[in-house]
Every structure is written in structure tokens, then in C-alpha cells.
Design a protein around this motif. Structure first.
Motif, PDB file in Angstrom:
ATOM      1  N   SER A  39       0.652  -1.273  -0.080  1.00  0.00           N
ATOM      2  CA  SER A  39      -0.057   0.228  -0.002  1.00  0.00           C
ATOM      3  C   SER A  39       0.709   1.870   0.106  1.00  0.00           C
ATOM      4  O   SER A  39       0.587   2.024  -1.227  1.00  0.00           O
ATOM      5  CB  SER A  39      -0.951   0.142   1.466  1.00  0.00           C
ATOM      6  N   ILE A  85       2.703   1.693  -3.575  1.00  0.00           N
ATOM      7  CA  ILE A  85       1.795   2.121  -4.578  1.00  0.00           C
ATOM      8  C   ILE A  85       0.763   3.294  -4.135  1.00  0.00           C
ATOM      9  O   ILE A  85       1.764   3.999  -5.055  1.00  0.00           O
ATOM     10  CB  ILE A  85       0.246   1.221  -4.756  1.00  0.00           C
ATOM     11  N   ASN A  86       1.080   3.610  -3.308  1.00  0.00           N
ATOM     12  CA  ASN A  86       0.825   5.879  -2.348  1.00  0.00           C
ATOM     13  C   ASN A  86       1.713   6.550  -2.935  1.00  0.00           C
ATOM     14  O   ASN A  86       1.847   7.487  -3.508  1.00  0.00           O
ATOM     15  CB  ASN A  86       0.461   5.599  -1.129  1.00  0.00           C
ATOM     16  N   GLY A 142       4.440   6.171  -5.349  1.00  0.00           N
ATOM     17  CA  GLY A 142       4.048   5.985  -6.653  1.00  0.00           C
ATOM     18  C   GLY A 142       3.508   7.129  -7.162  1.00  0.00           C
ATOM     19  O   GLY A 142       3.362   7.985  -8.550  1.00  0.00           O
ATOM     20  N   ILE A 143       1.979   6.840  -6.696  1.00  0.00           N
ATOM     21  CA  ILE A 143       0.550   8.034  -6.860  1.00  0.00           C
ATOM     22  C   ILE A 143       1.100   9.262  -6.716  1.00  0.00           C
ATOM     23  O   ILE A 143       0.678   9.694  -7.545  1.00  0.00           O
ATOM     24  CB  ILE A 143      -0.538   7.478  -7.000  1.00  0.00           C
ATOM     25  N   CYS A 144       1.757   9.297  -5.708  1.00  0.00           N
ATOM     26  CA  CYS A 144       2.879  11.094  -5.836  1.00  0.00           C
ATOM     27  C   CYS A 144       3.016  11.047  -6.622  1.00  0.00           C
ATOM     28  O   CYS A 144       3.673  12.793  -6.728  1.00  0.00           O
ATOM     29  CB  CYS A 144       2.526  11.051  -3.991  1.00  0.00           C
ATOM     30  N   VAL A 178       3.720  10.737  -9.861  1.00  0.00           N
ATOM     31  CA  VAL A 178       2.962  10.435 -10.629  1.00  0.00           C
ATOM     32  C   VAL A 178       2.241  12.097 -10.681  1.00  0.00           C
ATOM     33  O   VAL A 178       2.132  12.765 -11.729  1.00  0.00           O
ATOM     34  CB  VAL A 178       2.241   9.913 -10.877  1.00  0.00           C
ATOM     35  N   LEU A 179       1.310  12.046  -9.765  1.00  0.00           N
ATOM     36  CA  LEU A 179       0.808  13.822  -9.895  1.00  0.00           C
ATOM     37  C   LEU A 179       1.533  15.030  -9.356  1.00  0.00           C
ATOM     38  O   LEU A 179       0.618  15.294  -9.649  1.00  0.00           O
ATOM     39  CB  LEU A 179       0.014  13.436  -8.404  1.00  0.00           C
ATOM     40  N   SER A 199       4.346  15.540 -10.867  1.00  0.00           N
ATOM     41  CA  SER A 199       5.496  15.141 -12.101  1.00  0.00           C
ATOM     42  C   SER A 199       4.339  15.994 -13.156  1.00  0.00           C
ATOM     43  O   SER A 199       4.514  16.398 -13.617  1.00  0.00           O
ATOM     44  CB  SER A 199       5.445  13.948 -12.430  1.00  0.00           C
ATOM     45  N   TYR A 247      -4.043  -1.282   0.450  1.00  0.00           N
ATOM     46  CA  TYR A 247      -4.298  -0.555  -1.157  1.00  0.00           C
ATOM     47  C   TYR A 247      -5.890  -0.189  -0.803  1.00  0.00           C
ATOM     48  O   TYR A 247      -6.442   0.665  -1.035  1.00  0.00           O
ATOM     49  CB  TYR A 247      -3.713  -0.775  -2.151  1.00  0.00           C
ATOM     50  N   VAL A 252      -8.554   3.057  -0.263  1.00  0.00           N
ATOM     51  CA  VAL A 252      -9.290   3.891  -1.962  1.00  0.00           C
ATOM     52  C   VAL A 252     -10.509   3.964  -1.518  1.00  0.00           C
ATOM     53  O   VAL A 252     -10.832   5.278  -1.222  1.00  0.00           O
ATOM     54  CB  VAL A 252      -8.293   3.234  -2.855  1.00  0.00           C
TER      55      VAL A 252
END
Length: 630
Positions: A9, A12-13, A15-17, A19-20, A22, A404, A408
Motif C-alpha cells: 500500500s 503504491i501511494n 508511486g501515485i504521489c 506521478v501526480l 510530475s 491498498y 482507496v
């Protein structure tokens, strides 16, 4: 849940942070998004042109460094005291969390992990229970580590909260003293005005304050019923009577009307139904509109000094507390206009109804919370949904489902909570945006404490766990059993509450500390550690005493302005000869339909202009082109 699911979890969080962040770094550079990401600069005409280049499409961390190096003085000049307080709340929370994380990682987790004799398997596949106090043996001397950690975290949190409270209090005093003359310091809101058939509310207010506040009363301004339908109806009636009562030559010439709350305008203007709101101030005295039909039992009353307004807002005006109810006037742009006409006698009914609605909403939210809780337990999930057994047995699927997916789903459901609580607070009758937001903050906090913590920590079906509340005296013990077993460039400031949101953060911190100590008390009792339990009781008492000291020392400054400060400000303005200028600006500042901003807090576009146009007035320049009202 196993530790590997928690790491999945977290991965993944993270990685998402990344991407956001960027995407934000790229999108903010695009010319088409300048209205979104640089609204403040655009509103102040400080935006810069971005040429087409490859650098626009490459993520860069420069904005993070620039935001990080922004000083408190710069933030105060740009965003106001509320923005500074918000950032300080975030930093304060990070400090407390960091201290707690370090203490628990270095001191508590090792004690918990080795609390039971026996072999440990690969740490990645260990259940989370082995890292909790549940894994410590009864009567273990190592429970001292938990008591020591509790003392360190409590002392650190209280010390940080005290210094923040003291610093923000000083900032608030400097903000009040150093800011330009604030119309709200000279004004009060009066509600519950009695109705007399033979006179209007306007005359009733004038007679009352001229009689009982003769030496300090300056003037007043009535509050009128508003609304789209009412405005269209009165606009049509006003224009009809205005055209009917004028000659052909007058109708063919452009007029230079005078706004009823301000000076002349060299432009055409759509006149709204408030044209006669201030008696004797309109240029359309020949237009006979029945104003009494539009008057509310509420008004703004202006006084000659700040001190007089403060006294009038705090004292009981008559022997009937439901009549002539006075309160401090919010800042002009902080007023929630649509609630000012709510009858005062109706407010207590609204508050009870909203309380009931909030409780019902919290109970209804048990459904998604129960569903999320079930996802964290594969065994129960497989029993309830046998057809998913084969899929859930796969290694990575199980880690994602338990580590995860629950967070969500819960976050998605939680998105409806703040707007709902804002709606509840508006219906409740708050007369200012800041008070409505503070009320909504408390509702959201209570909601999260109940649904995300109390309900979520009780494992298994919620219905089957309701029996734990049969005896309220067992609540600490039950919690002890169940807890171990798992927000510079964009926004344009419209008003500033002077840091009034900080006490919410302080109260929340103290509540969390006291609640943690009560849970620890129950845990130490279960683990048969009388010494640790005995040392927790004084800590609990000291935390309550600390909170009471802060309430007595700092909180009154956030509720009311001091007599000393206001009188000094009055004398300063009198010596500078500014009082007459201030008096002339009071009516314009509290002009209901031209100075007021819309009631919706969610209707501000990226240029800092208001999208909700019910209280806006469109203008046409001398060239005939429409111009937005700034």
C-alpha cells in the motif's frame, strides 16, 4: 493484514504521489492552464508569458523548492494571517507526527516485536499484531517503555502546541493593530428586531439605538430579502416605474445614476431591488417601492468607536433575550448574506435538526465503513464471498485487496463528507463564511473520529460489535482490546478571520492526547501493569490542566478584541483625523448587493472572480463593451 500488504500500500501511494507531482509540474507550465495555477498572479496582473519550448513538457522540482523557501512574512503579505495559520498547523502536525514516529520506531516497536518468546518468521509476512502492544506479555516490565513513550509524546505535543498558541496569538494581535481600519470593528449585527405594524423595521432600529445608545450610535443599514426571483421581479418593477415616470427626452439620454451605497458611476448599471435600501441615499427617490415588504428583522448598526461597538455586541439589550440580539459583525466579504434574514427564533430549531441530520448521516456511513473493514480480513471476506476465494488466494491480489483497496474506497466515500457538512453548517444559520467553515470543521472532525476510528477499529461486523457499548465504563478496556488487534499561487483571499481556526487544531490535539491516554490506561490494566497505570493517571490530569490553562490564557483573544487594543486604535485614528473618513466608508462596505461577494465558497474561478452571479452587478463601459465587475 500482513506487513507486506502494508508495504505494498505504501509503495503504491508513493508511486501515485510521484506521478501526480510530475503531472502538476508539467500542467502548470502550459499556457492554457495559467488561469488554473496562477490565478492570483493573473488577478494582480503579474502573470508572465510562457513561450513554446521543450522545458514545458519536462517535470521539474523547482516549484517545490520555491514554495519551501517562501518566508512567513511573504506568505502573510500574500495570503493573510489565515494562510499563515494553515501552514503552521500543517508544520505543527508534521512535527508531532515525526516525534511520535521516531519514539515509537526506536522504543516501542522493538519491545512489541520481542514481547513474546518464540521464533519469528520473515518480517515481510508477519501479521501487524506482532508490532502492537498486544504481543507484550501480561505483567511484563517492558510496559514501562510504552508509558515512557506516552510521556515523551504528550510533553512534546503540549510544548509545541503552547508555543504555537502563543506565537499565533501575537500574530493575531499584530494583525488587528496593524491592519487598516476594519469596518467590522465599528459594526454589529442586530437580529430579532420586534415588529410594529405602524412603523418599519428601519424606524424601529433608529429609535431604539438613538434612545439607548444616544452618545455612540452613528447610523444603521437594514438587511433586505434577496433571491434571484425577487431580484428579477423588483428590477422589472423598478425599471417600469422609472421609465414611466420620466420624459421621452430623459429616456433617450444615458443616465449617470448614483449607486445607493457609493458614489456616482460613469457607466450604465442594472439597478437591483435594493435601490431604496438606504433611506435618503438613493437617486431614485421618486420610485415608490414598498420597502417594508423586503425588510428583514435584522440590520447592521454602526457606532462612532470600536469600543462602543464591542460593548453593544456583548451586552443584553432587553430583558427578553430573544429580542434585539446583538453580535459582532463579520468582515464585509465574510458575510453569508442569505442567512441574515433567518428569524432568530428559528435558529435553535435549525441547530437541533442539523444535529439529528448529522447523526443520521454518520450512522448511514457505517455501510461503507463496514464494507471497507471487511476487505482488510481475507478470511471473513472469503467466507462472505466464496466465489472470490480462488482470486483472493493469489499473493499480490491479496496484498492489494487488504493493504491498498480499503483506503482507496474509504477516501472516495469521504469526499462527500466536507461538502455535506458545509451544507449542514449553512442550513444551521451561520451568518459568516468563517463561522460556517469552523462549524463544518468540527462536524468533519467528529465524523472522522466516529466513523473512521471508533467504528473502523472494532473488527468484524459492526452490528455484532455493538454490544461492546453496553457498559460505558468498559469503553477504555474495549478500545484497548480492539485498537492493537490495526492541504500561493492560486487562491485569492477574500476575507481573513485573523487566525481563528488555530484553536480547532489545538483542541483536536488535546483530544487526541487524552483519548490516547485513556486507551493506554485500559491497555495497562489488561496487561496487569499497575505501576504503568498509576503513572498514566497523573499524565491525564496534567494534560487536562494544560488545556484549561491555554483556554484561559489564549482563547479569549480569539473570541473577542480587548478593550485596551480597541481604545488605543480609536485614539490613534482620532488624533490622525481619520474618523470621518471611516464613517463615510461604513455604508459602502456593508452594501448588501454591490459590495457583497456571493454566498458560495465553492464558486470562485481561477481568476479570483465570483462565478455565482446572484449578487453581482454587470457593467457596460462607455465604449459599449461588457466589463466584468472587479
Amino acid at each position: 493484514m500482513k506487513i507486506v500488504a502494508l508495504f505494498t500500500s505504501a509503495g503504491i501511494n508513493i508511486g501515485i504521489c510521484a506521478v501526480l507531482l510530475s503531472l502538476y509540474s508539467i500542467l502548470r507550465k502550459q499556457p492554457g492552464n495559467v488561469n488554473v495555477y496562477f490565478g492570483r498572479r493573473l488577478a494582480s496582473k503579474r502573470s508572465r508569458r510562457t513561450d513554446l519550448c521543450l522545458e514545458r513538457f519536462v517535470p521539474s522540482p523547482s516549484w517545490i523548492l520555491k514554495a519551501w523557501h517562501t518566508t512567513e512574512d511573504e506568505l502573510l503579505a500574500v495570503g493573510g494571517l489565515d494562510a499563515v495559520v494553515f501552514i503552521r498547523i500543517v508544520v505543527f502536525s508534521l512535527r508531532v507526527f515525526s516525534i511520535a514516529a521516531i519514539i515509537c520506531t526506536v522504543l516501542v516497536l522493538p519491545v512489541n516485536y520481542y514481547g513474546q518468546e518464540g521464533k519469528h518468521k520473515d518480517i515481510s509476512f508477519e501479521p501487524l499484531e506482532v508490532f502492537s502492544i498486544e504481543n507484550v506479555k501480561e505483567g511484563s516490565k517492558w510496559l514501562w517503555a510504552h508509558c515512557l513513550a506516552l510521556y515523551i509524546i504528550t510533553i512534546a505535543a503540549c510544548a509545541l502546541s503552547y508555543f504555537e498558541f502563543k506565537a499565533i496569538t501575537n500574530l493575531r494581535l499584530v494583525h488587528i493593530i496593524g491592519s487598516p481600519p476594519n469596518p467590522s470593528h465599528f459594526a454589529i449585527v442586530v437580529r430579532g428586531i420586534p415588529w410594529y405594524p405602524e412603523v418599519s423595521y428601519y424606524e424601529t432600529v433608529r429609535k431604539f439605538f438613538s434612545n439607548y445608545h444616544e452618545s455612540t450610535y452613528l447610523s444603521h443599514q437594514m438587511i433586505y430579502k434577496s433571491g434571484t426571483v425577487q431580484k428579477l421581479k423588483d428590477d422589472a418593477e423598478l425599471m417600469y416605474k422609472s421609465i414611466k415616470g420620466s420624459s421621452f427626452d430623459q429616456r433617450c439620454k444615458p443616465h449617470l445614476p448614483q449607486c445607493f451605497c457609493g458614489g456616482p458611476r460613469n457607466s450604465f448599471k442594472m439597478i437591483s431591488n435594493e435601490i431604496g435600501s438606504i433611506h435618503g441615499r438613493t437617486a431614485y427617490d421618486d420610485v415608490n417601492i414598498d420597502e417594508r415588504k423586503k425588510e428583514c428583522a435584522a440590520a447592521f448598526v454602526f457606532f462612532k468607536t470600536r469600543y462602543a461597538a464591542l460593548v453593544a455586541s456583548q451586552i443584553l439589550q432587553t430583558s427578553n433575550p430573544m429580542l434585539w440580539v446583538t453580535d459582532r459583525a463579520p468582515e464585509p466579504h465574510d458575510i453569508y448574506w442569505s442567512n441574515l434574514c433567518i428569524p432568530y427564533r428559528q435558529l435553535w430549531i435549525r441547530k437541533i435538526a442539523i444535529l439529528v441530520a448529522s447523526v443520521v448521516f454518520m450512522l448511514m456511513f457505517l455501510i461503507p465503513v463496514t464494507f471497507v473493514q471487511g476487505l482488510t480480513q481475507l478470511d471473513h471476506l472469503q467466507e462472505s464471498l466464496p466465489f472470490l476465494k480462488g482470486i483472493l488466494e493469489k499473493k499480490y491480489v491479496g496484498q492489494i485487496v487488504t493493504g491498498y483497496l480499503p483506503s482507496v474506497i474509504l477516501i472516495l466515500f469521504l469526499y462527500v463528507v466536507p461538502p455535506t457538512m458545509m451544507l449542514f453548517s449553512a442550513i444551521e444559520g451561520s451568518i459568516s463564511r468563517s463561522r460556517r467553515k469552523k462549524s463544518a470543521c468540527y462536524k468533519v472532525l467528529f465524523f472522522l473520529i466516529w466513523n473512521v476510528f471508533f467504528v473502523n477499529v472494532f473488527t468484524g461486523s459492526v452490528i455484532s460489535q455493538l454490544s461492546v457499548f453496553n457498559r460505558i465504563t468498559n469503553l477504555p478496556e474495549q478500545l484497548a482490546k480492539e485498537v492493537p488487534a490495526q492541504l500561493i499561487n492560486v487562491y485569492v483571499t477574500k476575507y481573513d478571520s485573523g487566525g481563528e481556526f488555530w484553536p480547532i487544531a489545538h483542541n483536536t490535539t488535546v483530544f487526541a492526547l487524552i483519548f490516547t491516554q485513556i486507551v493506554a490506561l485500559g491497555v495497562f490494566g489488561m496487561k496487569r501493569s499497575t505501576v504503568a497505570s498509576g503513572f498514566t493517571v497523573p499524565l491525564l490530569i496534567l494534560t487536562i490542566l494544560f488545556h484549561e490553562y491555554c483556554r484561559q490564557r489564549f482563547l479569549p483573544i480569539f473570541k473577542d478584541n480587548s478593550t485596551q487594543v480597541l481604545i488605543d486604535m480609536d485614539r490613534r485614528d482620532e488624533h490622525a483625523g481619520k474618523m470621518e473618513e471611516i464613517y463615510d466608508q461604513l455604508h459602502a462596505a456593508y452594501c448588501q448587493f454591490t459590495s457583497a461577494t456571493p454566498d458560495s465558497d465553492f464558486s470562485t474561478n481561477t481568476r479570483g472572480q465570483d462565478l455565482e452571479g446572484s449578487n453581482q452587478v454587470s457593467e457596460t463601459s462607455e465604449t459599449g463593451n461588457p466589463q466584468p465587475k472587479r
